[in-house]
Design a protein around this motif. Structure first.
Motif, PDB file in Angstrom:
ATOM      1  N   UNK A   1       4.683 -35.579   3.567  1.00 42.49           N
ATOM      2  CA  UNK A   1       5.829 -36.442   3.814  1.00 42.49           C
ATOM      3  C   UNK A   1       6.561 -36.153   5.101  1.00 42.49           C
ATOM      4  N   UNK A   2       5.999 -35.314   5.964  1.00 44.14           N
ATOM      5  CA  UNK A   2       6.621 -34.939   7.232  1.00 44.14           C
ATOM      6  C   UNK A   2       5.702 -35.373   8.368  1.00 44.14           C
ATOM      7  N   UNK A  14      18.417 -37.718   8.123  1.00 44.67           N
ATOM      8  CA  UNK A  14      17.430 -38.126   9.122  1.00 44.67           C
ATOM      9  C   UNK A  14      16.075 -38.355   8.460  1.00 44.67           C
ATOM     10  N   UNK A  15      15.289 -39.217   9.099  1.00 41.24           N
ATOM     11  CA  UNK A  15      13.902 -39.382   8.651  1.00 41.24           C
ATOM     12  C   UNK A  15      13.125 -38.103   8.965  1.00 41.24           C
ATOM     13  N   UNK A  19       1.551 -35.308   8.774  1.00 38.49           N
ATOM     14  CA  UNK A  19       0.950 -36.281   9.691  1.00 38.49           C
ATOM     15  C   UNK A  19       1.254 -35.837  11.116  1.00 38.49           C
ATOM     16  N   UNK A  20       0.214 -35.642  11.905  1.00 38.76           N
ATOM     17  CA  UNK A  20       0.384 -35.136  13.268  1.00 38.76           C
ATOM     18  C   UNK A  20       0.040 -36.241  14.252  1.00 38.76           C
ATOM     19  N   UNK A  80       4.487 -43.812   4.981  1.00 35.45           N
ATOM     20  CA  UNK A  80       5.340 -43.016   4.089  1.00 35.45           C
ATOM     21  C   UNK A  80       6.600 -42.539   4.803  1.00 35.45           C
ATOM     22  N   UNK A  81       6.481 -42.199   6.066  1.00 42.79           N
ATOM     23  CA  UNK A  81       7.605 -41.656   6.812  1.00 42.79           C
ATOM     24  C   UNK A  81       8.593 -42.743   7.240  1.00 42.79           C
ATOM     25  N   UNK A  82       8.147 -43.996   7.313  1.00 44.55           N
ATOM     26  CA  UNK A  82       9.000 -45.117   7.712  1.00 44.55           C
ATOM     27  C   UNK A  82       9.519 -44.947   9.141  1.00 44.55           C
ATOM     28  N   UNK A  83       8.620 -44.615  10.049  1.00 45.68           N
ATOM     29  CA  UNK A  83       8.989 -44.466  11.450  1.00 45.68           C
ATOM     30  C   UNK A  83       7.796 -44.849  12.303  1.00 45.68           C
ATOM     31  N   UNK A  84       8.047 -45.626  13.364  1.00 46.79           N
ATOM     32  CA  UNK A  84       6.976 -46.077  14.247  1.00 46.79           C
ATOM     33  C   UNK A  84       6.983 -45.351  15.588  1.00 46.79           C
TER      34      UNK A  84
END
Length: 601
Positions: free
Chosen positions: A333-334, A268-269, A356-357, A427-431
Motif C-alpha cells: 500500500x506504499x 497524506x497519501x 510499488x516502486x 491502490x495508492x490513488x496517486x498519478x
C-alpha cells in the motif's frame, strides 16, 4: 574627482558589471529586466559600501598601519610588527618581502621592496625595554605600485577585515569578494583566493570541525528533550585496533520529527519521493531525503539523513529508519518514487519488497533525450507516459513508432511499467510519475547545504517550522471546501466535462462520449435512503395518515368520522355550510317571456 569616484561612474555608465551586460540568452520581459538591473545595482552598491568602509578604517588608523612613523617606533611583539608591515604593504600597493628573519638573535626582521627600489625597514627586539623597536628605515619608493601581486595579502588577513560582513552574509559569493578586494585594496586576486578567504572567516566564526562535531551529542539530546516523540539516530565508527582508542568518527545522522511523521501518516497519501543531494562543504557527504505530497499537492518533507554517500549500506539503513518510524511494514500500500540509482533499487527491494516502486519519468526522459532529440519526439514521450489507459498508451506508442522505430524500441527498453500512468497501481490513488517533490526540497535547502552539520540541520528545522505555519495560515484563509490547488484542478476538469455527453445504460453503467471518443464505465450506485414505514412512495418526502387517531366533526368523539357517525341530532343541529345554504334558498320568480308564452300555447 578621485579614483574611487571614477570607478563608480564607470560602473554606473556601463562595462562588464553595468546595464549593458548580457543577463540571459532568452528574451526577457520588461519587468524581468528591471528586476535584474535593480539586483545588479544593489550588488554593486554593497561592494562599494564595503570597500569604502575598509578604506575609511585604513585612513583613520584602525587597521594599525603605523610603520611610517619613524625610527624608534615600538611594537608589543614581533608578530605585531609583521602585522603592521603587512597592512602597510597592502594599503600602499607595494610587494614587500622579508630578507632578514632571525628568531634566535634578537628576533630580527628586515623588510625590502622589489629589486631596484630603495625602500628598506629593519627592526629588532630590545630586551632592556622588552619591546620590538624599528632600528632603521627608508620609506621612499622608486618603484611603481603593483596591483597583480602582493605577497603580504594573505587570506587570513583579508578574512579578519571582512569578518563582520562574512557573519552577516554567510553565502557571500566568491565573485563579489574578488571585486571587493579589488576596490578596497587595489589588488587583483583570483577566485581561488576568495574561497580561501571564505574558509578562513568561517573558521574564525565557527571554530574547528573537531569542536563542531563534538557538539552533535548535545544537539541530539536537546532535540529529544524538546520533542520526545522525534527520532534522531546517530551512527558513528570507532577504530578498535588502535591503542589508545581514538574518539568515534561521525558517519550518519537520521532525523524525523514527531509532527512531520504524524502529519504524513494521518493526512497524506502513501507516496514517498526519495532522492539524495551533495553537501557543499569541504567535508563532502550526501543528504538523503524522503518527501511526500500534502493535501494541496505540494511538498511535505518527512525525514532526512546525512550520510557518507549514496551506497547500498546508507540507502538500506535509511529505508530501515523510514520503515520503523512510519510503520510501513513490508511496504504494501506504499509507493516509492526515485531515480534509477542501483543503491535505491536494492534498498527498496530488501526493506520494502511489496511496495510499488516507480521511476522518475523526468530522469528517464533525460537519458532517452540524449539520443532522440526534437520537440515532436519530446511531445510523444510525455503523451505516452501520461496516458491513463491502455488504449491511449498503445495508440500513442504506435504514433511514435511511425515517427521513429528506434526511439520506440529505446522507450520500451526502459520498462514502461515503472514510469507510465497506464500501468500504475490504483491502490495508492496517486498519478505521480515525476521527481518534482524531491527536487523541490533539494532546491529549497540549496543555500542551507553550504553550512556544516549542526547549522544546516538547525536551519532546515527552522525553515520547515516557518513553512508549516505559513501553510496553515493560508488554509485558514481559504473559503473553499477543497484545497486551493485541488479546487483549481477540479474547475479545469469541469470545463472539460461540459463537452462530454453522458448516457446511462443501467444504474451503475454509463456511456460517456467526447467528440469521437466513447468510454463505458461504472459509477458508484450509492445507497438508497431508509424510508419511514408510513412514507407514501408516490409522494416522496410526505408521510401518510396511517396510524393516526381521527375525530368526528359531528359528535366530536374519537374513533370514527362524520360519515359513520350514529348521532343524527348532532348532525341536524350543526350549521349549514355556505354551499348548502345557497342551495337551500328559494329561486326568484320572473315573468315569462313572449317566446315562453308561445311555447306553452
Amino acid at each position: 574627482m578621485d579614483d574611487e569616484d571614477e570607478q563608480q561612474n564607470e560602473v554606473l555608465i556601463g562595462g562588464s558589471d553595468g546595464y549593458d551586460s548580457v543577463v540571459d540568452e532568452e528574451p526577457l520581459t520588461a519587468r524581468e529586466r528591471v528586476r535584474t538591473c535593480t539586483a545588479k545595482l544593489l550588488q554593486i552598491t554593497n561592494q562599494l559600501q564595503i570597500a569604502n568602509q575598509l578604506q575609511r578604517e585604513a585612513a583613520e588608523g584602525k587597521l594599525g598601519c603605523e610603520a611610517d612613523r619613524g625610527v624608534g617606533q615600538r611594537f608589543s611583539s614581533r608578530d605585531a610588527f609583521r602585522d603592521a608591515v603587512s597592512k602597510y604593504a597592502i594599503l600602499q600597493g607595494r610587494n614587500l618581502t622579508y630578507d632578514i628573519s632571525n628568531t634566535k638573535v634578537n628576533q630580527r626582521l628586515g623588510v625590502k621592496c622589489v629589486e631596484g627600489c630603495a625602500f628598506y625597514l629593519y627592526g629588532a627586539w630590545e630586551s632592556r625595554r622588552a619591546t620590538f623597536v624599528v632600528k632603521n628605515m627608508q620609506l621612499e619608493h622608486t618603484c611603481h605600485k603593483n596591483m597583480k601581486r602582493n605577497r603580504q595579502l594573505k587570506s587570513k588577513w583579508v578574512a579578519k577585515q571582512i569578518l563582520k560582513v562574512s557573519k552577516n552574509r554567510p553565502h557571500w559569493p566568491a565573485k563579489e569578494i574578488v571585486e571587493t578586494i579589488k576596490r578596497a585594496f587595489k589588488v587583483v586576486v583570483q577566485r581561488g583566493f576568495a574561497y580561501k578567504v571564505k574558509y578562513a572567516s568561517h573558521k574564525m566564526l565557527h571554530g574547528s570541525m573537531h569542536d563542531h562535531y563534538a557538539k552533535v551529542g548535545g544537539y541530539i539530546a536537546a532535540l529529544k528533550a524538546s520533542s520526545p516523540g522525534s527520532c534522531v539516530e546517530l551512527v558513528t565508527v570507532t577504530k578498535l585496533n588502535k591503542q589508545p582508542a581514538p574518539p568515534p568518527v561521525f558517519q550518519r545522522l537520521f532525523t524525523c520529527f514527531e509532527g512531520l511523521k504524524k502529519g504524513w501518516v494521518d493526512g497524506c497519501r502513501k507516496v514517498i519521493c526519495v532522492d539524495g543531494c551533495f553537501l557543499k562543504t569541504f567535508l563532502g557527504g550526501k543528504l538523503l531525503s524522503a518527501v511526500g505530497r500534502d493535501g494541496n499537492e505540494q511538498m511535505y518533507p518527512i525525514a532526512w539523513a546525512v550520510a557518507e554517500g549514496k551506497n547500498n549500506l546508507s540507502w538500506e539503513w535509511f529505508f530501515e529508519q523510514l520503515k520503523n518510524n512510519l510503520g510501513l511494514g513490508d511496504g504494501e500500500g506504499v509507493c516509492i518514487i526515485s531515480d534509477e540509482h542501483m543503491a535505491i533499487l536494492n534498498g527498496v527491494t530488501n526493506v520494502l519488497p511489496k511496495a510499488e516502486h516507480r521511476h522518475y519519468a523526468r530522469h528517464i526522459y533525460a537519458l532517452w533525450h540524449k539520443t532522440y532529440k526534437g520537440d515532436e519526439l519530446k511531445l510523444m514521450f510525455w503523451k505516452i507516459a501520461k496516458s491513463y489507459n491502455m488504449a491511449d498508451y498503445k495508440e500513442n506508442l504506435e504514433t511514435l513508432e511511425k515517427l521513429d522505430p528506434d526511439a520506440t524500441n529505446a522507450f520500451t527498453a526502459y520498462n514502461p511499467r515503472l514510469f507510465c500512468r497506464a500501468f500504475l497501481d490504483t491502490t495508492v490513488k496517486s498519478d505521480v510519475i515525476t521527481s518534482n517533490m524531491a527536487v523541490t526540497f533539494n532546491g529549497y535547502i540549496i543555500n542551507t547545504r553550504t553550512k556544516h552539520l549542526i547549522y544546516m540541520l538547525e536551519e532546515i528545522r527552522a525553515s520547515l517550522i516557518q513553512r508549516l505555519v505559513l501553510k496553515r495560515m493560508e488554509m485558514h484563509k481559504c473559503s473553499s471546501f477543497l484545497c486551493p490547488n485541488i479546487q483549481k484542478r477540479l474547475e479545469k476538469e469541469k470545463n472539460k466535462a461540459a463537452y462530454c455527453d453522458v448516457m446511462p445504460s443501467s444504474e451503475t453503467l454509463f456511456n460517456v462520449s467526447y467528440q469521437l471518443d466513447s468510454l463505458v464505465g461504472l459509477a458508484d450506485p450509492g445507497k438508497n435512503r431508509i424510508k419511514d414505514p408510513y412514507e407514501n412512495p408516490s409522494k416522496p418526502g410526505h408521510l401518510t395518515r396511517t396510524g393516526m387517531e381521527i375525530t368526528c366533526n359531528n359528535c366530536q368523539l374519537k374513533g370514527h368520522n362524520k360519515r359513520r357517525c350514529g348521532n343524527p341530532t348532532s348532525f341536524a343541529s350543526e350549521p349549514l355550510t355556505k354551499k348548502q345554504a345557497t342551495a337551500a334558498q328559494p329561486q326568484p320568480q320572473h315573468p315569462p317571456t313572449e317566446a315562453e308564452a308561445q311555447s306553452h300555447q
